[in-house]
Design a protein around this motif. Structure first.
Motif, PDB file in Angstrom:
ATOM      1  N   GLY A 198       5.520  -5.488   4.497  1.00  0.00           N
ATOM      2  CA  GLY A 198       6.399  -5.224   3.365  1.00  0.00           C
ATOM      3  C   GLY A 198       7.121  -3.915   3.584  1.00  0.00           C
ATOM      4  O   GLY A 198       7.062  -3.330   4.668  1.00  0.00           O
ATOM      5  N   SER A 199       7.791  -3.443   2.541  1.00  0.00           N
ATOM      6  CA  SER A 199       8.552  -2.204   2.633  1.00  0.00           C
ATOM      7  C   SER A 199       8.146  -1.250   1.520  1.00  0.00           C
ATOM      8  O   SER A 199       7.760  -1.677   0.422  1.00  0.00           O
ATOM      9  CB  SER A 199      10.057  -2.481   2.537  1.00  0.00           C
ATOM     10  N   SER A 200       8.275   0.037   1.806  1.00  0.00           N
ATOM     11  CA  SER A 200       8.003   1.068   0.813  1.00  0.00           C
ATOM     12  C   SER A 200       9.170   1.174  -0.170  1.00  0.00           C
ATOM     13  O   SER A 200      10.195   0.484  -0.021  1.00  0.00           O
ATOM     14  CB  SER A 200       7.799   2.411   1.510  1.00  0.00           C
ATOM     15  N   HIS A 201       9.046   2.060  -1.134  1.00  0.00           N
ATOM     16  CA  HIS A 201      10.144   2.278  -2.080  1.00  0.00           C
ATOM     17  C   HIS A 201      11.433   2.653  -1.360  1.00  0.00           C
ATOM     18  O   HIS A 201      12.518   2.233  -1.768  1.00  0.00           O
ATOM     19  CB  HIS A 201       9.775   3.398  -3.061  1.00  0.00           C
ATOM     20  N   ARG A 202      11.335   3.434  -0.302  1.00  0.00           N
ATOM     21  CA  ARG A 202      12.522   3.911   0.411  1.00  0.00           C
ATOM     22  C   ARG A 202      12.895   3.011   1.593  1.00  0.00           C
ATOM     23  O   ARG A 202      13.712   3.389   2.425  1.00  0.00           O
ATOM     24  CB  ARG A 202      12.289   5.342   0.885  1.00  0.00           C
ATOM     25  N   PRO A 298       5.013  -1.255  -4.254  1.00  0.00           N
ATOM     26  CA  PRO A 298       5.303  -2.186  -3.152  1.00  0.00           C
ATOM     27  C   PRO A 298       4.361  -2.032  -1.967  1.00  0.00           C
ATOM     28  O   PRO A 298       4.121  -3.008  -1.241  1.00  0.00           O
ATOM     29  CB  PRO A 298       6.745  -1.835  -2.765  1.00  0.00           C
ATOM     30  N   GLU A 299       3.810  -0.821  -1.775  1.00  0.00           N
ATOM     31  CA  GLU A 299       2.942  -0.598  -0.623  1.00  0.00           C
ATOM     32  C   GLU A 299       1.603  -1.325  -0.783  1.00  0.00           C
ATOM     33  O   GLU A 299       1.153  -2.028   0.129  1.00  0.00           O
ATOM     34  CB  GLU A 299       2.705   0.899  -0.430  1.00  0.00           C
ATOM     35  N   THR A 300       0.963  -1.164  -1.934  1.00  0.00           N
ATOM     36  CA  THR A 300      -0.303  -1.865  -2.163  1.00  0.00           C
ATOM     37  C   THR A 300      -0.075  -3.362  -2.317  1.00  0.00           C
ATOM     38  O   THR A 300      -0.887  -4.169  -1.859  1.00  0.00           O
ATOM     39  CB  THR A 300      -1.014  -1.311  -3.407  1.00  0.00           C
ATOM     40  N   ALA A 301       1.026  -3.732  -2.960  1.00  0.00           N
ATOM     41  CA  ALA A 301       1.323  -5.160  -3.135  1.00  0.00           C
ATOM     42  C   ALA A 301       1.530  -5.840  -1.788  1.00  0.00           C
ATOM     43  O   ALA A 301       1.137  -7.001  -1.602  1.00  0.00           O
ATOM     44  CB  ALA A 301       2.562  -5.330  -4.017  1.00  0.00           C
ATOM     45  N   ALA A 302       2.126  -5.128  -0.834  1.00  0.00           N
ATOM     46  CA  ALA A 302       2.337  -5.708   0.492  1.00  0.00           C
ATOM     47  C   ALA A 302       1.016  -6.004   1.180  1.00  0.00           C
ATOM     48  O   ALA A 302       0.841  -7.070   1.789  1.00  0.00           O
ATOM     49  CB  ALA A 302       3.174  -4.757   1.346  1.00  0.00           C
ATOM     50  N   VAL A 303       0.070  -5.077   1.079  1.00  0.00           N
ATOM     51  CA  VAL A 303      -1.238  -5.276   1.699  1.00  0.00           C
ATOM     52  C   VAL A 303      -1.986  -6.405   1.004  1.00  0.00           C
ATOM     53  O   VAL A 303      -2.616  -7.248   1.659  1.00  0.00           O
ATOM     54  CB  VAL A 303      -2.046  -3.976   1.681  1.00  0.00           C
ATOM     55  N   GLN A 304      -1.916  -6.445  -0.319  1.00  0.00           N
ATOM     56  CA  GLN A 304      -2.569  -7.527  -1.049  1.00  0.00           C
ATOM     57  C   GLN A 304      -2.029  -8.886  -0.616  1.00  0.00           C
ATOM     58  O   GLN A 304      -2.795  -9.824  -0.347  1.00  0.00           O
ATOM     59  CB  GLN A 304      -2.375  -7.345  -2.559  1.00  0.00           C
ATOM     60  N   ARG A 305      -0.706  -9.008  -0.544  1.00  0.00           N
ATOM     61  CA  ARG A 305      -0.099 -10.287  -0.130  1.00  0.00           C
ATOM     62  C   ARG A 305      -0.537 -10.677   1.273  1.00  0.00           C
ATOM     63  O   ARG A 305      -0.777 -11.854   1.562  1.00  0.00           O
ATOM     64  CB  ARG A 305       1.427 -10.193  -0.176  1.00  0.00           C
TER      65      ARG A 305
END
Length: 425
Positions: A198-202, A298-305
């Motif tokens: 995924g991608s970070s906020h930036r 988005p960072e934690t959500a990316a790892v969860q996904r």
């Protein structure tokens, strides 16, 4: 079978899944004793962006800059000739006391300068690392050039500078550039796949390293590894990289381990914080290791996904999770012994083995319940496994970080192979 008899088990299953994967529970955790108020409110907050610039004092011919990745200095005030106060503020307040700083200083002519590091919303914590050769080599500042003023919680550095910039940082900088260089080498191995989860906020990538070697085993175990949720915690981050290097090595033990286990690693979860010199949070002012319940970021959500599909795979079984951090001591934070985990009490047995292997290294232990929204607890609640927050002392020398990472990984692999054989053989 009646409709009600069919739907009730389904509702029970869905309820368990929801509780395990992060929706609201009846008991709300509000933070540890050292956390600021509201730390578990993980919707976006406004942060203070530092102004990137080079500040010069023409009367002295001295220049101080934060115009590079991983730096942090918010303002500089001339106190007296060749004496400067470097004002350092966090990205958001209140915040945990992890006051990151990083800057370059140089002079038109050889000069003796005094640099006083002062903080808003924090106190001096990190003994500076200094490089006189453009960041090629670094050394911890010794007592001849550095002292801590305990009266006002500042750090004071006095040294000679000249035309070549001297780099000064709370820890040896490790930005996304250094991580990319490291992972480029790891990804050359045929059994290592680097992908973007995924991608970070930036917009910076959240990389996943998947270590998976061909095996005839019908089921393989999976080890989850997280790292660098908190930007300044570089010793723990590096220990995690050394740990991973041992897992992908050519040793006979590592080859046997990879026969039975895959590794899914997310070594740099907060790239925005790393590159922007943050004290604790991501670009939205959120402590990522308090966002493992609602996954607002988005960072934690990316790892969860990326990790959740493991729940539905018959050919993979999660065995363990490790989250690497740094603090004022080397310490394991395991799950309470009375909580049932798989493998049973693995963290405590692994810690005993590390203590036996490295008797000169003090490794403490502080068990915690599973009520907080952190990576370790999400891993346990989601997959039913044992997990640990692996904290490394802020000032542990690099050669000892490497030893700790490598030898703890060797012990880990040996013990995990035994656990696999108990489970499947």
């Amino acid at each position: 079978m009646s409709f009600s008899r069919k739907i009730v088990p389904l509702l029970i299953t869905l309820t368990i899944f929801i509780l395990y994967t992060g929706c609201k529970s009846t008991e709300e955790f509000s933070g540890y004793s050292y956390d600021p108020e509201g730390v578990t409110e993980t919707t976006d907050k406004e942060i203070e962006e530092q102004n990137r610039r080079t500040i010069g004092f023409r009367e002295d011919g001295v220049w101080i800059s934060n115009e590079f990745s991983g730096s942090r200095v918010n303002d500089v005030v001339r106190v007296a000739p060749y004496h400067y106060e470097l004002q350092i503020r966090p990205e958001i307040s209140p915040i945990n006391n992890s006051p990151w700083y990083g800057f370059q200083v140089w002079a038109d002519d050889s000069s003796s300068v005094t640099l006083e590091l002062t903080y808003t919303g924090g106190r001096h914590r990190y003994r500076p690392d200094i490089s006189f050769d453009g960041g090629e080599s670094w050394n911890k500042a010794d007592s001849t050039i550095y002292r801590q003023n305990r009266e006002n919680s500042s750090g004071i550095i006095s040294l000679e500078v000249g035309e070549s910039p001297v780099w000064i940082s709370a820890q040896v900088p490790q930005t996304t550039k250094e991580f990319r260089q490291w992972s480029d080498k790891i990804a050359l191995r045929p059994f290592v796949q680097r992908s973007v989860a995924g991608s970070s906020h930036r917009g910076r990538p959240i990389y996943q390293l998947k270590i998976s070697e061909h095996s005839d085993e019908p089921v393989k175990g999976v080890i989850l590894i997280y790292g660098r949720q908190h930007p300044p915690e570089i010793p723990g981050y590096l220990t995690g990289l050394f740990f991973i290097e041992e897992l992908v090595s050519d040793s006979e033990l590592a080859q046997q381990f990879r026969k039975y286990f895959d590794v899914w690693a997310f070594p740099l979860m907060n790239p925005d914080g790393a590159d922007n010199g943050h004290w604790r949070t991501n670009a939205a002012g959120i402590d990522l290791n308090r966002d493992w319940q609602y996954f607002n970021q988005p960072e934690t959500a990316a790892v969860q996904r990326a990790a959740l599909p493991l729940l539905n795979r018959s050919d993979r079984k999660v065995f363990y999770a490790i989250d690497f951090h740094s603090t004022g001591q080397t310490v394991f934070y395991p799950i309470l012994e009375e909580i049932d985990t798989f493998p049973h009490l693995f963290t405590y047995r692994w810690l005993d083995a590390i203590r036996d292997q490295l008797p000169d290294l003090e490794v403490n232990v502080e068990p915690f319940p599973t009520d907080s929204p952190i990576a370790k607890n999400w891993s346990h609640k989601t997959f039913g496994v044992d997990a640990v927050t692996f904290e490394v002392w802020d000032n542990l020398p690099n050669e000892e970080l490497q030893q700790l990472g490598a030898e703890s990984a060797q012990l880990f692999m040996t013990m995990m192979i035994e656990e696999f054989k108990k489970e499947f053989k």
